[in-house]
Motif scaffolding. Structure first.
Motif, mmCIF file in Angstrom:
data_model
loop_
_atom_site.group_PDB
_atom_site.id
_atom_site.type_symbol
_atom_site.label_atom_id
_atom_site.label_comp_id
_atom_site.label_asym_id
_atom_site.label_seq_id
_atom_site.Cartn_x
_atom_site.Cartn_y
_atom_site.Cartn_z
ATOM 1 N N PHE A 108 0.837 -1.204 0.000
ATOM 2 C CA PHE A 108 0.000 0.000 0.000
ATOM 3 C C PHE A 108 0.870 1.252 0.000
ATOM 4 O O PHE A 108 0.562 2.227 -0.699
ATOM 5 C CB PHE A 108 -0.948 -0.010 1.200
ATOM 6 C CG PHE A 108 -1.905 1.143 1.188
ATOM 7 C CD1 PHE A 108 -2.888 1.240 0.225
ATOM 8 C CD2 PHE A 108 -1.821 2.142 2.140
ATOM 9 C CE1 PHE A 108 -3.768 2.311 0.201
ATOM 10 C CE2 PHE A 108 -2.688 3.215 2.129
ATOM 11 C CZ PHE A 108 -3.677 3.295 1.150
ATOM 12 N N TYR A 148 -4.308 0.844 5.935
ATOM 13 C CA TYR A 148 -4.732 -0.286 5.112
ATOM 14 C C TYR A 148 -5.365 -1.387 5.968
ATOM 15 O O TYR A 148 -6.405 -1.939 5.619
ATOM 16 C CB TYR A 148 -3.575 -0.854 4.295
ATOM 17 C CG TYR A 148 -4.049 -1.912 3.338
ATOM 18 C CD1 TYR A 148 -4.602 -1.551 2.123
ATOM 19 C CD2 TYR A 148 -3.991 -3.258 3.662
ATOM 20 C CE1 TYR A 148 -5.083 -2.509 1.249
ATOM 21 C CE2 TYR A 148 -4.461 -4.215 2.796
ATOM 22 C CZ TYR A 148 -5.007 -3.837 1.586
ATOM 23 O OH TYR A 148 -5.487 -4.790 0.729
ATOM 24 N N TYR A 179 -9.227 -2.590 5.705
ATOM 25 C CA TYR A 179 -9.504 -3.976 5.331
ATOM 26 C C TYR A 179 -10.412 -4.647 6.357
ATOM 27 O O TYR A 179 -11.394 -5.305 6.004
ATOM 28 C CB TYR A 179 -8.188 -4.746 5.196
ATOM 29 C CG TYR A 179 -8.349 -6.130 4.644
ATOM 30 C CD1 TYR A 179 -8.159 -6.385 3.300
ATOM 31 C CD2 TYR A 179 -8.690 -7.201 5.467
ATOM 32 C CE1 TYR A 179 -8.300 -7.661 2.781
ATOM 33 C CE2 TYR A 179 -8.842 -8.474 4.967
ATOM 34 C CZ TYR A 179 -8.642 -8.699 3.620
ATOM 35 O OH TYR A 179 -8.794 -9.962 3.120
ATOM 36 N N LEU A 200 -10.171 4.546 4.631
ATOM 37 C CA LEU A 200 -8.901 5.051 4.108
ATOM 38 C C LEU A 200 -8.900 6.577 4.062
ATOM 39 O O LEU A 200 -7.929 7.218 4.465
ATOM 40 C CB LEU A 200 -8.626 4.494 2.710
ATOM 41 C CG LEU A 200 -8.020 3.106 2.633
ATOM 42 C CD1 LEU A 200 -7.907 2.649 1.183
ATOM 43 C CD2 LEU A 200 -6.669 3.058 3.305
ATOM 44 N N SER A 203 -6.581 2.415 -4.855
ATOM 45 C CA SER A 203 -6.470 1.192 -4.065
ATOM 46 C C SER A 203 -7.616 0.240 -4.394
ATOM 47 O O SER A 203 -7.399 -0.965 -4.557
ATOM 48 C CB SER A 203 -6.469 1.521 -2.577
ATOM 49 O OG SER A 203 -6.499 0.343 -1.818
#
Length: 131
Positions: free
Chosen positions: A36, A58, A62, A82, A102
């Protein structure tokens, strides 16, 4: 045994496999954070994003996306987390751009990974689990 008292437990893993699994998982998350950060530097070369910030943002995005039952693949949830995590450090426009890139990267990786299963001949026969 408490969760499924009628289940037949034939083997309990020792400490070795558990430590190995934890270490492998830790290594994978370090790799995700590194990837990332590399994506951020490639996308926004002048936007500041340190390794720990990349790893934390990240990972948080997630996990939040995985825990959101209403969002397939964490769609929208991951990006929102994010942006919330990165906006104070890199500004709203850069955080939005990085979240979008992303998502495109994650989606492309998932599609590419699934292609192998889509083009593989269906010669494997699944037997019923019932006797």
């Amino acid at each position: 045994g408490r969760l499924a008292p009628t289940a037949a437990v034939t083997q309990v893993p020792g400490i070795g496999p558990l430590v190995y699994g934890a270490a492998a998982n830790f290594g994978a998350w370090i790799a995700y954070g590194t990837a990332f950060q590399v994506l951020a530097r490639a996308t926004l070369p002048f936007a500041p994003l340190g390794f720990y910030e990349a790893l934390g943002a990240y990972t948080a995005s997630y996990v939040a996306g995985a825990l959101a039952p209403f969002a397939p693949g964490g769609l929208g949830v991951r990006e929102g987390i994010l942006v919330l995590a990165l906006e104070p450090r890199m500004g709203l426009a850069n955080a939005l751009a990085l979240a979008a890139v992303s998502r495109l990267g994650v989606t492309a990786a998932e599609v590419l990974a699934s292609l192998a299963f889509l083009i593989t001949p269906r010669s494997v026969r699944v037997e019923s689990l019932r006797p």
